[in-house]
Design a protein around this motif. Structure first.
Motif, mmCIF file in Angstrom:
data_model
loop_
_atom_site.group_PDB
_atom_site.id
_atom_site.type_symbol
_atom_site.label_atom_id
_atom_site.label_comp_id
_atom_site.label_asym_id
_atom_site.label_seq_id
_atom_site.Cartn_x
_atom_site.Cartn_y
_atom_site.Cartn_z
ATOM 1 N N ILE A 38 4.020 -9.443 -5.094
ATOM 2 C CA ILE A 38 2.894 -9.348 -4.162
ATOM 3 C C ILE A 38 2.552 -10.747 -3.681
ATOM 4 O O ILE A 38 2.250 -11.636 -4.475
ATOM 5 C CB ILE A 38 1.682 -8.680 -4.832
ATOM 6 N N LYS A 39 2.622 -10.939 -2.381
ATOM 7 C CA LYS A 39 2.358 -12.246 -1.788
ATOM 8 C C LYS A 39 0.862 -12.464 -1.604
ATOM 9 O O LYS A 39 0.099 -11.522 -1.431
ATOM 10 C CB LYS A 39 3.065 -12.352 -0.431
ATOM 11 N N SER A 40 0.474 -13.702 -1.638
ATOM 12 C CA SER A 40 -0.926 -14.060 -1.422
ATOM 13 C C SER A 40 -1.371 -13.593 -0.044
ATOM 14 O O SER A 40 -0.680 -13.801 0.955
ATOM 15 C CB SER A 40 -1.106 -15.565 -1.548
ATOM 16 N N GLY A 41 -2.526 -12.917 0.001
ATOM 17 C CA GLY A 41 -3.077 -12.442 1.263
ATOM 18 C C GLY A 41 -2.630 -11.060 1.682
ATOM 19 O O GLY A 41 -3.146 -10.513 2.659
ATOM 20 N N GLU A 42 -1.696 -10.466 0.965
ATOM 21 C CA GLU A 42 -1.241 -9.115 1.297
ATOM 22 C C GLU A 42 -2.297 -8.071 0.957
ATOM 23 O O GLU A 42 -3.131 -8.265 0.065
ATOM 24 C CB GLU A 42 0.025 -8.766 0.499
ATOM 25 N N SER A 43 -2.233 -6.947 1.657
ATOM 26 C CA SER A 43 -3.014 -5.778 1.266
ATOM 27 C C SER A 43 -2.025 -4.685 0.859
ATOM 28 O O SER A 43 -1.145 -4.319 1.631
ATOM 29 C CB SER A 43 -3.917 -5.300 2.401
ATOM 30 N N ILE A 44 -2.184 -4.206 -0.359
ATOM 31 C CA ILE A 44 -1.240 -3.271 -0.967
ATOM 32 C C ILE A 44 -1.975 -2.006 -1.381
ATOM 33 O O ILE A 44 -3.038 -2.069 -2.015
ATOM 34 C CB ILE A 44 -0.582 -3.880 -2.229
ATOM 35 N N ALA A 45 -1.434 -0.856 -1.031
ATOM 36 C CA ALA A 45 -1.973 0.414 -1.507
ATOM 37 C C ALA A 45 -1.062 0.962 -2.597
ATOM 38 O O ALA A 45 0.166 0.959 -2.454
ATOM 39 C CB ALA A 45 -2.069 1.423 -0.365
ATOM 40 N N ILE A 46 -1.660 1.418 -3.688
ATOM 41 C CA ILE A 46 -0.918 2.103 -4.743
ATOM 42 C C ILE A 46 -1.310 3.568 -4.689
ATOM 43 O O ILE A 46 -2.494 3.913 -4.846
ATOM 44 C CB ILE A 46 -1.231 1.515 -6.129
ATOM 45 N N VAL A 47 -0.334 4.428 -4.435
ATOM 46 C CA VAL A 47 -0.618 5.856 -4.268
ATOM 47 C C VAL A 47 0.220 6.668 -5.248
ATOM 48 O O VAL A 47 1.240 6.205 -5.761
ATOM 49 C CB VAL A 47 -0.347 6.320 -2.821
ATOM 50 N N GLY A 48 -0.214 7.891 -5.468
ATOM 51 C CA GLY A 48 0.502 8.788 -6.366
ATOM 52 C C GLY A 48 -0.424 9.893 -6.824
ATOM 53 O O GLY A 48 -1.654 9.796 -6.690
ATOM 54 N N GLU A 49 0.157 10.948 -7.360
ATOM 55 C CA GLU A 49 -0.643 12.059 -7.853
ATOM 56 C C GLU A 49 -1.478 11.623 -9.050
ATOM 57 O O GLU A 49 -1.204 10.605 -9.691
ATOM 58 C CB GLU A 49 0.275 13.224 -8.254
ATOM 59 N N SER A 50 -2.490 12.418 -9.366
ATOM 60 C CA SER A 50 -3.294 12.165 -10.559
ATOM 61 C C SER A 50 -2.391 12.148 -11.786
ATOM 62 O O SER A 50 -1.519 13.007 -11.949
ATOM 63 C CB SER A 50 -4.355 13.260 -10.703
ATOM 64 N N GLY A 51 -2.566 11.123 -12.624
ATOM 65 C CA GLY A 51 -1.727 11.003 -13.807
ATOM 66 C C GLY A 51 -0.424 10.272 -13.598
ATOM 67 O O GLY A 51 0.403 10.173 -14.515
ATOM 68 N N SER A 52 -0.224 9.722 -12.400
ATOM 69 C CA SER A 52 1.043 9.032 -12.109
ATOM 70 C C SER A 52 1.080 7.611 -12.651
ATOM 71 O O SER A 52 2.127 6.969 -12.623
ATOM 72 C CB SER A 52 1.300 9.016 -10.597
ATOM 73 N N GLY A 53 -0.076 7.109 -13.110
ATOM 74 C CA GLY A 53 -0.093 5.769 -13.695
ATOM 75 C C GLY A 53 -0.747 4.705 -12.840
ATOM 76 O O GLY A 53 -0.675 3.516 -13.173
ATOM 77 N N LYS A 54 -1.427 5.112 -11.765
ATOM 78 C CA LYS A 54 -2.009 4.136 -10.825
ATOM 79 C C LYS A 54 -3.055 3.240 -11.496
ATOM 80 O O LYS A 54 -2.993 2.021 -11.400
ATOM 81 C CB LYS A 54 -2.652 4.864 -9.630
ATOM 82 N N VAL A 206 -6.097 1.211 -4.991
ATOM 83 C CA VAL A 206 -5.613 2.486 -5.522
ATOM 84 C C VAL A 206 -6.331 3.611 -4.785
ATOM 85 O O VAL A 206 -7.567 3.621 -4.713
ATOM 86 C CB VAL A 206 -5.886 2.600 -7.033
ATOM 87 N N THR A 207 -5.579 4.530 -4.209
ATOM 88 C CA THR A 207 -6.194 5.619 -3.471
ATOM 89 C C THR A 207 -5.274 6.839 -3.427
ATOM 90 O O THR A 207 -4.058 6.719 -3.522
ATOM 91 C CB THR A 207 -6.536 5.177 -2.029
#
Length: 228
Positions: A38-54, A206-207
């Motif tokens: 992950i680079k400085s200044g990036e915006s990252i979304a972590i997605v996945g079903e409930s229980g996926s480890g987010k 995380v969303t």
């Protein structure tokens, strides 16, 4: 061996990250073989079903928990080689959090909640900085109110002001609109991205909301604890 500059040029590098817990004679693998840059200044979304480890993943990346396997480097520092005091020092200096449940201290006013991380860092300008941030998020008239006297949207505005108070290099937002209606949530999201851009912060969000994830520059998908 990877050149040291590779670590220093990225705010987070995670290699072979895994998390397992043992219950009785069974081992549950929550995360397996996660590799991230992950680079400085990036915006990252972590997605996945409930229980996926987010949520487990951001807990590890923030140094709130330790992995079973692998390494996490934050601005070149190996978080996995630090003790809890070392990780806590990194968080207080460089990391902000916004949670679904706001996590405000009920006995403190909005102003006192925002001042708290600044005071913990020994900032003599804690009060004027907190006042400025509350004005920025539209709560100039609500500074003396406690969380119980604020609506959900107002509480999340306080949480945003608190998260940006120390001008963190990295902000984690875990389902920040999960407890809000769609209209209020949309306002909070706009404010989150505005503050993120103004402060040049790296955002890890995380969303489960794919329209919200689409506003980030990049998406990381998890399924059953693995990248997909």
């Amino acid at each position: 061996m990877r050149p040291q500059t590779d670590l220093l040029n990225n705010i987070i590098v995670a290699e072979g990250l895994g998390k397992a817990v043992t219950a009785g004679d069974k081992t549950l693998h929550i995360l397996s073989a996660i590799n991230l840059i992950i680079k400085s200044g990036e915006s990252i979304a972590i997605v996945g079903e409930s229980g996926s480890g987010k949520s487990t993943l951001i807990s590890l990346l923030a140094g709130l928990d330790t992995p079973s396997t692998g390494h996490i480097f934050f601005k070149g520092q190996d978080l996995t080689a630090m003790d809890e005091d070392g990780r806590a020092a990194v968080r207080s200096q460089s990391v902000g959090f916004v949670f679904q449940s706001f996590q405000l201290l009920q006995g403190l006013t909005a102003l006192e909640n925002v001042m708290l991380p600044l005071e913990l860092n020994g900032d003599p300008q804690a009060k004027p900085k907190a006042e400025h941030l509350l004005e920025r998020v539209g709560l100039a008239q609500r500074m003396a109110h406690t969380p119980k006297q604020l609506s959900g949207g107002e509480q999340q505005r306080v949480a945003l002001a608190r998260a940006f108070a120390t001008r963190p290099a990295l902000l984690f937002a875990d389902e920040p609109t999960g407890n809000l209606d769609s209209k209020t949530g949309a306002t909070i999201v706009d404010l989150l991205f505005e503050l993120n851009q103004e402060n040049h912060t790296t955002l890890i969000l995380v969303t489960h909301d794919h329209s919200l994830a689409a506003r980030c520059q990049r998406t990381i998908r998890l399924s059953a604890g693995e990248q997909v």
